[in-house]
Write an enzyme that holds these catalytic residues in place. Structure first.
Site, mmCIF file in Angstrom:
data_model
loop_
_atom_site.group_PDB
_atom_site.id
_atom_site.type_symbol
_atom_site.label_atom_id
_atom_site.label_comp_id
_atom_site.label_asym_id
_atom_site.label_seq_id
_atom_site.Cartn_x
_atom_site.Cartn_y
_atom_site.Cartn_z
ATOM 1 N N LYS A 132 0.830 -1.218 0.000
ATOM 2 C CA LYS A 132 0.000 0.000 0.000
ATOM 3 C C LYS A 132 0.860 1.261 0.000
ATOM 4 C CE LYS A 132 -2.216 -0.957 3.865
ATOM 5 N NZ LYS A 132 -1.584 -2.209 4.310
ATOM 6 N N ARG B 165 -8.538 1.159 10.128
ATOM 7 C CA ARG B 165 -8.197 -0.241 10.354
ATOM 8 C C ARG B 165 -9.262 -0.940 11.188
ATOM 9 N NH1 ARG B 165 -2.432 0.493 9.495
ATOM 10 N NH2 ARG B 165 -1.305 -1.468 9.616
ATOM 11 N N ARG C 203 11.623 -6.869 4.096
ATOM 12 C CA ARG C 203 11.614 -5.433 4.393
ATOM 13 C C ARG C 203 12.418 -5.148 5.652
ATOM 14 N NH1 ARG C 203 5.691 -2.913 5.149
ATOM 15 N NH2 ARG C 203 5.726 -4.122 7.056
ATOM 16 N N ARG D 76 11.741 -4.081 8.747
ATOM 17 C CA ARG D 76 11.530 -2.924 9.610
ATOM 18 C C ARG D 76 11.609 -3.377 11.061
ATOM 19 N NH1 ARG D 76 6.129 -0.512 7.765
ATOM 20 N NH2 ARG D 76 5.377 -1.600 9.598
ATOM 21 N N ARG E 13 0.069 -8.952 13.618
ATOM 22 C CA ARG E 13 -0.526 -8.002 12.676
ATOM 23 C C ARG E 13 -1.481 -8.679 11.693
ATOM 24 N NH1 ARG E 13 4.054 -4.869 10.116
ATOM 25 N NH2 ARG E 13 5.394 -6.343 11.198
HETATM 26 P P1 ADP Z 1 1.988 -2.368 7.936
HETATM 27 O O1 ADP Z 1 2.119 -2.231 6.455
HETATM 28 O O2 ADP Z 1 2.919 -3.382 8.483
HETATM 29 O O3 ADP Z 1 0.580 -2.552 8.394
HETATM 30 P P2 ADP Z 1 1.905 0.386 8.876
HETATM 31 O O4 ADP Z 1 3.026 1.328 8.685
HETATM 32 O O5 ADP Z 1 0.653 0.648 8.104
HETATM 33 O O6 ADP Z 1 2.521 -1.021 8.557
HETATM 34 O O7 ADP Z 1 1.507 0.310 10.419
HETATM 35 C C1 ADP Z 1 2.466 -0.009 11.402
HETATM 36 C C2 ADP Z 1 1.836 -0.078 12.784
HETATM 37 O O8 ADP Z 1 1.292 1.217 13.150
HETATM 38 C C3 ADP Z 1 0.663 -1.040 12.939
HETATM 39 O O9 ADP Z 1 1.100 -2.356 13.174
HETATM 40 C C4 ADP Z 1 -0.067 -0.418 14.152
HETATM 41 O O10 ADP Z 1 0.590 -0.736 15.361
HETATM 42 C C5 ADP Z 1 0.105 1.091 13.950
HETATM 43 N N1 ADP Z 1 -1.025 1.684 13.198
HETATM 44 C C6 ADP Z 1 -0.960 2.215 11.945
HETATM 45 N N2 ADP Z 1 -2.175 2.653 11.547
HETATM 46 C C7 ADP Z 1 -3.030 2.403 12.569
HETATM 47 C C8 ADP Z 1 -4.427 2.597 12.766
HETATM 48 N N3 ADP Z 1 -5.200 3.142 11.817
HETATM 49 N N4 ADP Z 1 -4.964 2.232 13.959
HETATM 50 C C9 ADP Z 1 -4.215 1.680 14.905
HETATM 51 N N5 ADP Z 1 -2.893 1.446 14.792
HETATM 52 C C10 ADP Z 1 -2.295 1.796 13.638
#
Ligand code: ADP
Length: 181
Positions: free
Chosen positions: A15, A90, A125, A127, A138
């Site tokens: 994404k 989410r 990746r 991270r 996740r």
């Molecule tokens: P990924 O592609 O692994 O999902 P993101 O960068 O989108 O990575 O998100 C990393 C982390 O940030 C998530 O695992 C969560 O802990 C937190 N996070 C991101 N967006 C949200 C959201 N909308 N609500 C709650 N937690 C979030």
């Protein structure tokens, strides 16, 4: 009116990569709640201190905290015409919080990739939160909390599905076509 494009899909689906490219092509800001949260952690803000442990474990930061951070960001001048949301909403609660005047949920792009490929991508990746345990959490959280959004947006007739397994440029062309219409 702010036209919102939402990128929906499991972690590791690409994404962020596609949102960057679409943002550049259509000149609309890319808003990633994950990136914003990691910046808070990095800068050791109040929110960052709360979020750090949660991110590393792969759990979700509370709806209240993420939503207020996001809404504040959307109030910025650069979002006047539109924005791409990557990683938000989410949960159904988060999705409902976007039901505010002036926001129009125009398109929701659902990224489809099989789980084996997702895990492979996240491991590559590398991270800080891409540990085996956090990846598992996740994916579970995605299934439990985020999957219901597919029906939520399909019922509103804004959902469009993209096969996100394959060539980055082909996927990009597909998404570009869907956003234009
Ligand atoms: P990924 O592609 O692994 O999902 P993101 O960068 O989108 O990575 O998100 C990393 C982390 O940030 C998530 O695992 C969560 O802990 C937190 N996070 C991101 N967006 C949200 C959201 N909308 N609500 C709650 N937690 C979030």
């Amino acid at each position: 009116m702010t036209d919102i494009t939402i990128f929906l899909g499991p972690p590791g689906a690409g994404k962020g990569t596609q949102a960057e490219k679409i943002s550049e092509k259509f000149n609309i800001p890319h808003i990633s709640t994950g990136v914003m949260l990691r910046e808070h952690v990095e800068n050791e803000t109040e929110l960052g201190l709360v979020a750090k442990e949660i991110l590393n474990k792969g759990n979700l930061v509370s709806d209240e905290l993420v939503t207020s951070m996001l809404i504040e960001r959307l109030e910025n001048d650069d979002c006047e015409k539109g924005a791409i949301l990557d990683g938000f909403p989410r949960t159904i609660t988060q999705a409902e919080s976007l039901n505010i005047e002036g926001l129009n949920i125009k398109t929701v792009i659902l990224f489809e990739v099989n789980e084996t490929e997702l895990i492979k991508r996240m491991v590559e990746r590398g991270r800080e939160d891409d540990t085996e345990e956090s990846i598992k959490v996740r994916l579970d959280v995605y299934r439990d909390e985020t999957l219901p959004l597919i029906k939520f947006y399909d019922d509103k007739d804004v959902l469009k599905t993209v096969d996100a397994f394959g060539d980055i440029d082909e996927i990009f062309n597909h998404i570009s076509g869907l956003i234009k219409t």
